[in-house]
Design a protein around this motif. Structure first.
Motif, PDB file in Angstrom:
ATOM      1  N   ASN A 129       1.022  -1.283  -0.070  1.00  0.00           N
ATOM      2  CA  ASN A 129       0.207  -0.031  -0.207  1.00  0.00           C
ATOM      3  C   ASN A 129       1.300   0.894  -0.179  1.00  0.00           C
ATOM      4  O   ASN A 129       1.845   1.187   0.119  1.00  0.00           O
ATOM      5  N   TYR A 130       0.582   2.373  -1.171  1.00  0.00           N
ATOM      6  CA  TYR A 130       1.029   3.219  -1.140  1.00  0.00           C
ATOM      7  C   TYR A 130       0.590   4.931  -0.290  1.00  0.00           C
ATOM      8  O   TYR A 130      -0.235   4.795  -1.168  1.00  0.00           O
ATOM      9  N   ALA A 176       3.844  10.709  -0.174  1.00  0.00           N
ATOM     10  CA  ALA A 176       4.384  12.427   0.318  1.00  0.00           C
ATOM     11  C   ALA A 176       4.444  12.949  -0.105  1.00  0.00           C
ATOM     12  O   ALA A 176       3.642  14.233  -0.151  1.00  0.00           O
ATOM     13  N   SER A 177       4.889  13.108  -1.470  1.00  0.00           N
ATOM     14  CA  SER A 177       5.334  14.259  -2.744  1.00  0.00           C
ATOM     15  C   SER A 177       4.988  13.886  -3.964  1.00  0.00           C
ATOM     16  O   SER A 177       6.022  12.821  -4.327  1.00  0.00           O
ATOM     17  N   GLY A 178       4.717  14.857  -5.194  1.00  0.00           N
ATOM     18  CA  GLY A 178       3.993  14.062  -5.928  1.00  0.00           C
ATOM     19  C   GLY A 178       2.564  13.600  -6.964  1.00  0.00           C
ATOM     20  O   GLY A 178       2.124  13.586  -5.706  1.00  0.00           O
ATOM     21  N   CYS A 179       2.660  12.666  -7.812  1.00  0.00           N
ATOM     22  CA  CYS A 179       2.102  12.205  -8.285  1.00  0.00           C
ATOM     23  C   CYS A 179       2.120  11.493  -8.476  1.00  0.00           C
ATOM     24  O   CYS A 179       2.913  10.791  -9.500  1.00  0.00           O
ATOM     25  N   VAL A 180       1.180   9.883  -8.941  1.00  0.00           N
ATOM     26  CA  VAL A 180       0.703   8.546  -9.103  1.00  0.00           C
ATOM     27  C   VAL A 180      -0.433   8.244  -9.755  1.00  0.00           C
ATOM     28  O   VAL A 180      -1.663   9.115  -9.255  1.00  0.00           O
ATOM     29  N   ARG A 181      -0.541   7.113 -10.533  1.00  0.00           N
ATOM     30  CA  ARG A 181      -1.697   6.618 -11.716  1.00  0.00           C
ATOM     31  C   ARG A 181      -2.106   5.201 -11.112  1.00  0.00           C
ATOM     32  O   ARG A 181      -0.595   4.487 -11.133  1.00  0.00           O
ATOM     33  N   ILE A 209      -2.519  12.430  -4.887  1.00  0.00           N
ATOM     34  CA  ILE A 209      -0.952  13.075  -4.871  1.00  0.00           C
ATOM     35  C   ILE A 209      -0.818  12.931  -3.633  1.00  0.00           C
ATOM     36  O   ILE A 209      -1.389  11.912  -2.770  1.00  0.00           O
ATOM     37  N   GLU A 210      -0.043  14.142  -2.907  1.00  0.00           N
ATOM     38  CA  GLU A 210       0.601  14.157  -1.433  1.00  0.00           C
ATOM     39  C   GLU A 210      -0.647  13.883  -0.023  1.00  0.00           C
ATOM     40  O   GLU A 210      -2.053  14.288  -0.325  1.00  0.00           O
ATOM     41  N   ASN A 211      -0.563  13.201   0.070  1.00  0.00           N
ATOM     42  CA  ASN A 211      -1.119  12.491   1.315  1.00  0.00           C
ATOM     43  C   ASN A 211      -2.796  11.819   1.597  1.00  0.00           C
ATOM     44  O   ASN A 211      -2.911  11.651   1.804  1.00  0.00           O
ATOM     45  N   TRP A 212      -2.045  11.318  -0.713  1.00  0.00           N
ATOM     46  CA  TRP A 212      -2.937   9.995  -0.708  1.00  0.00           C
ATOM     47  C   TRP A 212      -3.056   8.591  -0.022  1.00  0.00           C
ATOM     48  O   TRP A 212      -1.636   8.703  -1.152  1.00  0.00           O
ATOM     49  N   TRP A 213      -2.964   7.907  -0.264  1.00  0.00           N
ATOM     50  CA  TRP A 213      -2.873   5.935  -0.544  1.00  0.00           C
ATOM     51  C   TRP A 213      -3.287   5.473  -1.812  1.00  0.00           C
ATOM     52  O   TRP A 213      -4.679   6.308  -2.233  1.00  0.00           O
ATOM     53  N   ILE A 214      -2.450   4.335  -2.625  1.00  0.00           N
ATOM     54  CA  ILE A 214      -3.139   4.079  -3.384  1.00  0.00           C
ATOM     55  C   ILE A 214      -2.053   2.736  -3.423  1.00  0.00           C
ATOM     56  O   ILE A 214      -1.190   2.237  -3.533  1.00  0.00           O
ATOM     57  N   VAL A 254       3.375   9.710 -12.077  1.00  0.00           N
ATOM     58  CA  VAL A 254       2.678  10.927 -13.395  1.00  0.00           C
ATOM     59  C   VAL A 254       3.772  12.095 -12.787  1.00  0.00           C
ATOM     60  O   VAL A 254       4.007  12.921 -13.573  1.00  0.00           O
ATOM     61  N   GLU A 255       4.492  12.145 -11.807  1.00  0.00           N
ATOM     62  CA  GLU A 255       5.625  13.211 -12.001  1.00  0.00           C
ATOM     63  C   GLU A 255       6.387  12.649 -10.119  1.00  0.00           C
ATOM     64  O   GLU A 255       6.330  11.275 -10.280  1.00  0.00           O
ATOM     65  N   ASP A 256       7.748  13.323 -10.279  1.00  0.00           N
ATOM     66  CA  ASP A 256       8.542  12.772  -9.655  1.00  0.00           C
ATOM     67  C   ASP A 256       8.026  12.619  -8.407  1.00  0.00           C
ATOM     68  O   ASP A 256       7.058  13.790  -8.093  1.00  0.00           O
ATOM     69  N   SER A 257       7.723  11.504  -7.599  1.00  0.00           N
ATOM     70  CA  SER A 257       7.309  10.908  -6.204  1.00  0.00           C
ATOM     71  C   SER A 257       8.283  10.981  -5.083  1.00  0.00           C
ATOM     72  O   SER A 257       8.954   9.732  -5.587  1.00  0.00           O
ATOM     73  N   LEU A 258       8.036  11.132  -4.040  1.00  0.00           N
ATOM     74  CA  LEU A 258       8.352  10.623  -3.009  1.00  0.00           C
ATOM     75  C   LEU A 258       7.210   9.467  -2.310  1.00  0.00           C
ATOM     76  O   LEU A 258       6.748  10.263  -1.819  1.00  0.00           O
ATOM     77  N   ILE A 259       8.038   8.198  -1.785  1.00  0.00           N
ATOM     78  CA  ILE A 259       6.809   7.231  -1.572  1.00  0.00           C
ATOM     79  C   ILE A 259       7.079   7.051  -0.179  1.00  0.00           C
ATOM     80  O   ILE A 259       8.005   6.789  -0.304  1.00  0.00           O
TER      81      ILE A 259
END
Length: 194
Positions: free
Chosen positions: A51-52, A55-60, A77-82, A101-106
């Motif tokens: 479960n991801y 912390a910053s960025g955007c994923v899909r 996006i920030e502070n969401w789980w996926i 979708v963007e460089d992200s910190l997870i």
């Protein structure tokens, strides 16, 4: 405390009070990593083991339909789980991919670690229960909107409630999420301007 864990702590505190000691004891259950734009962190036809937390960025999350096209089903996006919840909970193969979708910190947590964390630090049991309830409710509402709204109404609703995505997500991915072609989304946007 690093930036990713700081984001997580703030997010947990929105749902349930947590002591500094309990949060510190929870940190070993999570792993932090960074991903570059377009990097895939979960591939279809494999178990979604994590479960991801963004912390910053955007994923899909997306699947590949019978025509070979990517169909986006979710953004975070920030502070969401996926995660692919079905695969994650049941530890069965997933049909979905998760990609930056963007460089992200997870931060990621495995199903085993999540279960242990919830067992050992009770506030996380309540926290994850709230997260899963919100996820289910959001999925139900999206399903309702898809059936209730015209395509244009769905776009306008999305724009009103999630304006940050319009700035950050490429138009072709937004169109995929909304169930449009990029050309149709362009037409809707042109109407707004004129």
């Amino acid at each position: 405390m690093n930036n990713a864990l700081g984001h997580l702590k703030s997010h947990v505190q929105k749902f349930v009070p947590i002591s500094d000691e309990d949060f510190l004891n929870s940190t070993s259950y999570f792993e932090e990593f960074t991903i570059k734009k377009k990097q895939t962190i979960h591939h279809g036809n494999s178990i979604c083991k994590y479960n991801y937390f963004v912390a910053s960025g955007c994923v899909r999350m997306f699947f590949i339909n019978e025509k070979g096209n990517e169909q986006t089903t979710e953004f975070a996006i920030e502070n969401w789980w996926i995660t692919d919840l079905f695969s994650y909970i049941n530890q069965q193969n997933s049909e979905f991919y998760i990609q930056a979708v963007e460089d992200s910190l997870i931060l990621k947590i495995s199903k085993t670690n999540e279960d242990l964390l919830c067992e050992r630090i009770a506030v996380f049991n309540y926290y994850f229960k709230q997260i899963y309830q919100k996820t289910t409710a959001a999925s139900q509402m999206r399903s309702k909107y898809l059936k209730q709204f015209t395509k244009e109404e769905f776009y306008l609703h999305f724009k009103q409630h999630f304006p940050e995505f319009l700035q950050r997500v490429p138009q072709y991915l937004l169109a995929s999420y909304l169930g449009f072609t990029p050309e149709y989304l362009s037409e809707i946007r042109k109407k707004e301007i004129s």
